[in-house]
Design a protein around this motif. Structure first.
Motif, PDB file in Angstrom:
ATOM      1  N   LYS A  10       4.200   0.974   0.353  1.00  0.00           N
ATOM      2  CA  LYS A  10       3.720   0.802   0.342  1.00  0.00           C
ATOM      3  C   LYS A  10       2.346   0.310   2.182  1.00  0.00           C
ATOM      4  CE  LYS A  10       2.478   1.556  -4.530  1.00  0.00           C
ATOM      5  NZ  LYS A  10       2.123   0.929  -5.634  1.00  0.00           N
ATOM      6  N   ARG A  11       1.663   0.690   1.871  1.00  0.00           N
ATOM      7  CA  ARG A  11       0.605   0.199   3.028  1.00  0.00           C
ATOM      8  C   ARG A  11      -1.074  -0.197   2.919  1.00  0.00           C
ATOM      9  NH1 ARG A  11       2.975   3.278   8.987  1.00  0.00           N
ATOM     10  NH2 ARG A  11       5.073   2.837   8.726  1.00  0.00           N
ATOM     11  N   VAL A  31     -13.259 -14.660   9.144  1.00  0.00           N
ATOM     12  CA  VAL A  31     -12.921 -14.311   7.777  1.00  0.00           C
ATOM     13  C   VAL A  31     -12.654 -13.005   8.695  1.00  0.00           C
ATOM     14  CG1 VAL A  31     -12.955 -13.502   5.788  1.00  0.00           C
ATOM     15  CG2 VAL A  31     -14.644 -15.203   6.195  1.00  0.00           C
ATOM     16  N   PRO A  32     -11.338 -12.867   8.243  1.00  0.00           N
ATOM     17  CA  PRO A  32     -10.589 -11.221   9.312  1.00  0.00           C
ATOM     18  C   PRO A  32     -10.964 -10.758   8.183  1.00  0.00           C
ATOM     19  CG  PRO A  32      -8.887 -13.671   9.081  1.00  0.00           C
ATOM     20  CD  PRO A  32      -9.991 -13.578   8.449  1.00  0.00           C
ATOM     21  N   ALA A  33     -11.764  -9.184   8.905  1.00  0.00           N
ATOM     22  CA  ALA A  33     -12.463  -7.779   8.581  1.00  0.00           C
ATOM     23  C   ALA A  33     -11.694  -7.033   7.896  1.00  0.00           C
ATOM     24  CB  ALA A  33     -12.356  -7.140   9.452  1.00  0.00           C
ATOM     25  N   VAL A  34     -10.081  -7.404   8.495  1.00  0.00           N
ATOM     26  CA  VAL A  34      -9.121  -5.860   7.987  1.00  0.00           C
ATOM     27  C   VAL A  34      -7.994  -6.928   8.106  1.00  0.00           C
ATOM     28  CG1 VAL A  34      -7.895  -3.777   7.638  1.00  0.00           C
ATOM     29  CG2 VAL A  34     -10.582  -4.290   8.517  1.00  0.00           C
ATOM     30  N   LEU A  35      -6.758  -6.878   6.720  1.00  0.00           N
ATOM     31  CA  LEU A  35      -5.969  -7.417   6.733  1.00  0.00           C
ATOM     32  C   LEU A  35      -4.779  -6.022   6.319  1.00  0.00           C
ATOM     33  CD1 LEU A  35      -4.066 -10.200   7.476  1.00  0.00           C
ATOM     34  CD2 LEU A  35      -3.730 -10.551   4.811  1.00  0.00           C
ATOM     35  N   TYR A  36      -3.689  -6.110   7.427  1.00  0.00           N
ATOM     36  CA  TYR A  36      -3.107  -4.833   7.321  1.00  0.00           C
ATOM     37  C   TYR A  36      -1.601  -5.255   7.017  1.00  0.00           C
ATOM     38  CZ  TYR A  36      -6.586  -2.464  10.645  1.00  0.00           C
ATOM     39  OH  TYR A  36      -7.394  -2.167  11.020  1.00  0.00           O
ATOM     40  N   VAL A  37      -1.335  -4.423   5.315  1.00  0.00           N
ATOM     41  CA  VAL A  37      -0.224  -5.838   4.613  1.00  0.00           C
ATOM     42  C   VAL A  37       1.054  -4.254   4.954  1.00  0.00           C
ATOM     43  CG1 VAL A  37       0.578  -6.554   2.508  1.00  0.00           C
ATOM     44  CG2 VAL A  37      -1.679  -6.881   3.818  1.00  0.00           C
ATOM     45  N   ARG A  38       2.384  -4.641   5.262  1.00  0.00           N
ATOM     46  CA  ARG A  38       3.255  -3.685   4.092  1.00  0.00           C
ATOM     47  C   ARG A  38       3.854  -4.487   3.765  1.00  0.00           C
ATOM     48  NH1 ARG A  38       8.571  -2.224   6.326  1.00  0.00           N
ATOM     49  NH2 ARG A  38       8.071  -4.104   7.851  1.00  0.00           N
ATOM     50  N   GLY A  39       4.494  -4.002   2.193  1.00  0.00           N
ATOM     51  CA  GLY A  39       5.393  -4.301   0.791  1.00  0.00           C
ATOM     52  C   GLY A  39       4.151  -5.098  -0.271  1.00  0.00           C
ATOM     53  N   ASP A  40       4.186  -6.013  -0.473  1.00  0.00           N
ATOM     54  CA  ASP A  40       3.976  -6.697  -1.826  1.00  0.00           C
ATOM     55  C   ASP A  40       2.739  -7.933  -1.060  1.00  0.00           C
ATOM     56  OD1 ASP A  40       2.706  -7.193  -4.168  1.00  0.00           O
ATOM     57  OD2 ASP A  40       4.607  -8.345  -4.784  1.00  0.00           O
ATOM     58  N   GLY A 107       2.687 -10.516  14.745  1.00  0.00           N
ATOM     59  CA  GLY A 107       1.283 -10.218  16.211  1.00  0.00           C
ATOM     60  C   GLY A 107       1.409  -9.139  16.797  1.00  0.00           C
ATOM     61  N   CYS A 108       2.340  -7.916  15.862  1.00  0.00           N
ATOM     62  CA  CYS A 108       2.042  -6.758  16.365  1.00  0.00           C
ATOM     63  C   CYS A 108       1.450  -5.933  15.013  1.00  0.00           C
ATOM     64  CB  CYS A 108       3.817  -6.256  16.987  1.00  0.00           C
ATOM     65  SG  CYS A 108       4.690  -6.898  15.388  1.00  0.00           S
ATOM     66  N   GLY A 109       1.596  -4.568  14.822  1.00  0.00           N
ATOM     67  CA  GLY A 109       1.410  -3.870  13.823  1.00  0.00           C
ATOM     68  C   GLY A 109       2.488  -4.158  12.808  1.00  0.00           C
ATOM     69  N   ALA A 131       5.873  -9.872   2.224  1.00  0.00           N
ATOM     70  CA  ALA A 131       5.388  -8.748   2.852  1.00  0.00           C
ATOM     71  C   ALA A 131       5.592  -9.508   4.542  1.00  0.00           C
ATOM     72  CB  ALA A 131       4.071  -8.511   2.428  1.00  0.00           C
ATOM     73  N   VAL A 132       4.945  -8.081   4.933  1.00  0.00           N
ATOM     74  CA  VAL A 132       4.333  -8.516   6.277  1.00  0.00           C
ATOM     75  C   VAL A 132       2.988  -7.741   7.114  1.00  0.00           C
ATOM     76  CG1 VAL A 132       4.917  -8.197   9.303  1.00  0.00           C
ATOM     77  CG2 VAL A 132       7.193  -7.539   7.835  1.00  0.00           C
ATOM     78  N   VAL A 133       2.919  -8.891   7.411  1.00  0.00           N
ATOM     79  CA  VAL A 133       0.647  -9.152   7.395  1.00  0.00           C
ATOM     80  C   VAL A 133       0.616  -9.038   8.565  1.00  0.00           C
ATOM     81  CG1 VAL A 133       0.948  -9.766   5.189  1.00  0.00           C
ATOM     82  CG2 VAL A 133       0.240 -11.732   7.119  1.00  0.00           C
ATOM     83  N   SER A 134      -0.438  -8.272   8.844  1.00  0.00           N
ATOM     84  CA  SER A 134      -1.522  -8.708  10.455  1.00  0.00           C
ATOM     85  C   SER A 134      -3.100  -8.481  10.517  1.00  0.00           C
ATOM     86  CB  SER A 134      -0.124  -6.962  11.613  1.00  0.00           C
ATOM     87  OG  SER A 134      -0.805  -7.506  12.765  1.00  0.00           O
TER      88      SER A 134
END
Length: 321
Positions: A10-11, A31-40, A107-109, A131-134
């Motif tokens: 899940k992304r 506050v960060p507008a969008v947080l991209y998350v891979r995992g839980d 520091g990347c996608g 999770a991996v977040v960016s």
């Protein structure tokens, strides 16, 4: 909150209005507008300890990061790091090896891996409930401008920041600055006053960071700050290391400097160093100095409380008196 399925994982794209958006990041301005998350994304709401340190770490720094990652995982705390080589990936790997969870702030996608040598930490984080977040869009390559933003996320996500090893002018210290500004607690590991990579941590301690001098003090800090207990049956105490190893624990040194300090013949020192190197207790650094290995630090000098020895004093040819 949008959710995209890809390759059985899940992304997520989390916005501040979403319930799953980590509340700790609301302390950042902006506050960060969008947080991209891979995992839980649930891992981001768990109690977290951010563990950071030098990329070109010494064996001492790597051992400290491994100790921190393992102890945090055994206390049920998620280990947050940047996934970089050196201290970051050492902490993440140790947490995973201990059966815990880790969050990598990239520091990347979030769907990319950087550096490639940390691929096992990135993938292990997702596979084990972390999770991996960016802050960067999917598919974004690593960019220099992304890392200061990444560091702010690392500082904000956790209530405490553990600094393992850092030079005075480094990304590690800038992360610590953000943590202090946000009112997070900072833990620091003291190091040799002659080591450039301990200058930052020693300075943080002089400015009020909590001193973590061994594994027991880290457990105590976690108990106080997180209300978590860890039960182990590791025996306590330290063994007498002998003059050569004791000197190297105090300060990594070249053979001739070590001989002069101990008042011994350099040939005898080189013989002892050769024995310790063969036993995995000592390693030769790129600048010619000798230092205890990370494995040695983890089994000696109070980092685990263990008295097991890869070499012991048996192989040391230098007299102990």
């Amino acid at each position: 909150m949008s959710n995209v399925r890809s390759n059985m994982e899940k992304r997520w794209e989390l916005e501040p209005k979403d319930a799953a958006y980590p509340s700790a990041l609301r302390d950042l301005d902006p506050v960060p507008a969008v947080l991209y998350v891979r995992g839980d994304p649930g891992a981001l709401a768990s109690p977290c300890l951010s563990v950071i340190g030098a990329r070109r770490a010494t064996p001492y720094g790597v051992a400290v990061a491994e100790m921190a990652g393992r102890v945090a995982a055994e206390c049920g705390i998620v280990v947050v790091s940047g996934g970089a080589m050196g201290c970051d990936c050492a902490a993440g790997r140790a947490a995973l090896s201990a059966g815990g969870k880790t969050v990598v702030v990239a520091g990347c996608g979030a769907d990319m891996v950087y550096p490639a040598s940390s691929a096992d930490v990135f993938e292990g984080a997702v596979a084990t409930g972390g999770a991996v977040v960016s802050l960067e869009r999917w598919g974004s390559p690593p960019r220099r401008y992304a890392f200061p933003k990444r560091n702010a996320i690392i500082a904000a996500l956790s209530s405490c920041l553990f600094v393992t090893e850092a030079g005075m002018r480094s990304g590690t210290m800038s992360t610590a600055d953000v943590a202090i500004e946000l009112g997070r607690k900072v833990y620091g590991i003291p190091g040799s006053i002659f080591s450039p990579l301990s200058a930052g941590t020693n300075w943080l301690i002089s400015e009020g960071a909590r001193v973590i001098c061994d594994e027991a003090s880290l457990e105590a800090a976690i108990s106080l700050d997180y209300g978590r207990l860890r039960f182990t049956d590791a025996p306590g105490g330290r063994e007498d290391l002998g003059r050569v190893l004791s000197a190297l624990v105090a300060s990594p040194s070249r053979a001739d400097d070590l001989a002069a300090r101990l008042g011994e013949n350099v040939i005898a020192i080189l013989s002892a160093l050769s024995d310790y190197e063969a036993a995995g207790a000592v390693t030769k650094l790129p600048d010619g100095r000798y230092a205890p290995t990370s494995e040695f630090y983890l089994s000696h000098n109070g980092l685990t409380g263990s008295k097991g020895s890869p070499a012991g004093r048996k192989g040391e040819h230098v007299p102990d008196s």
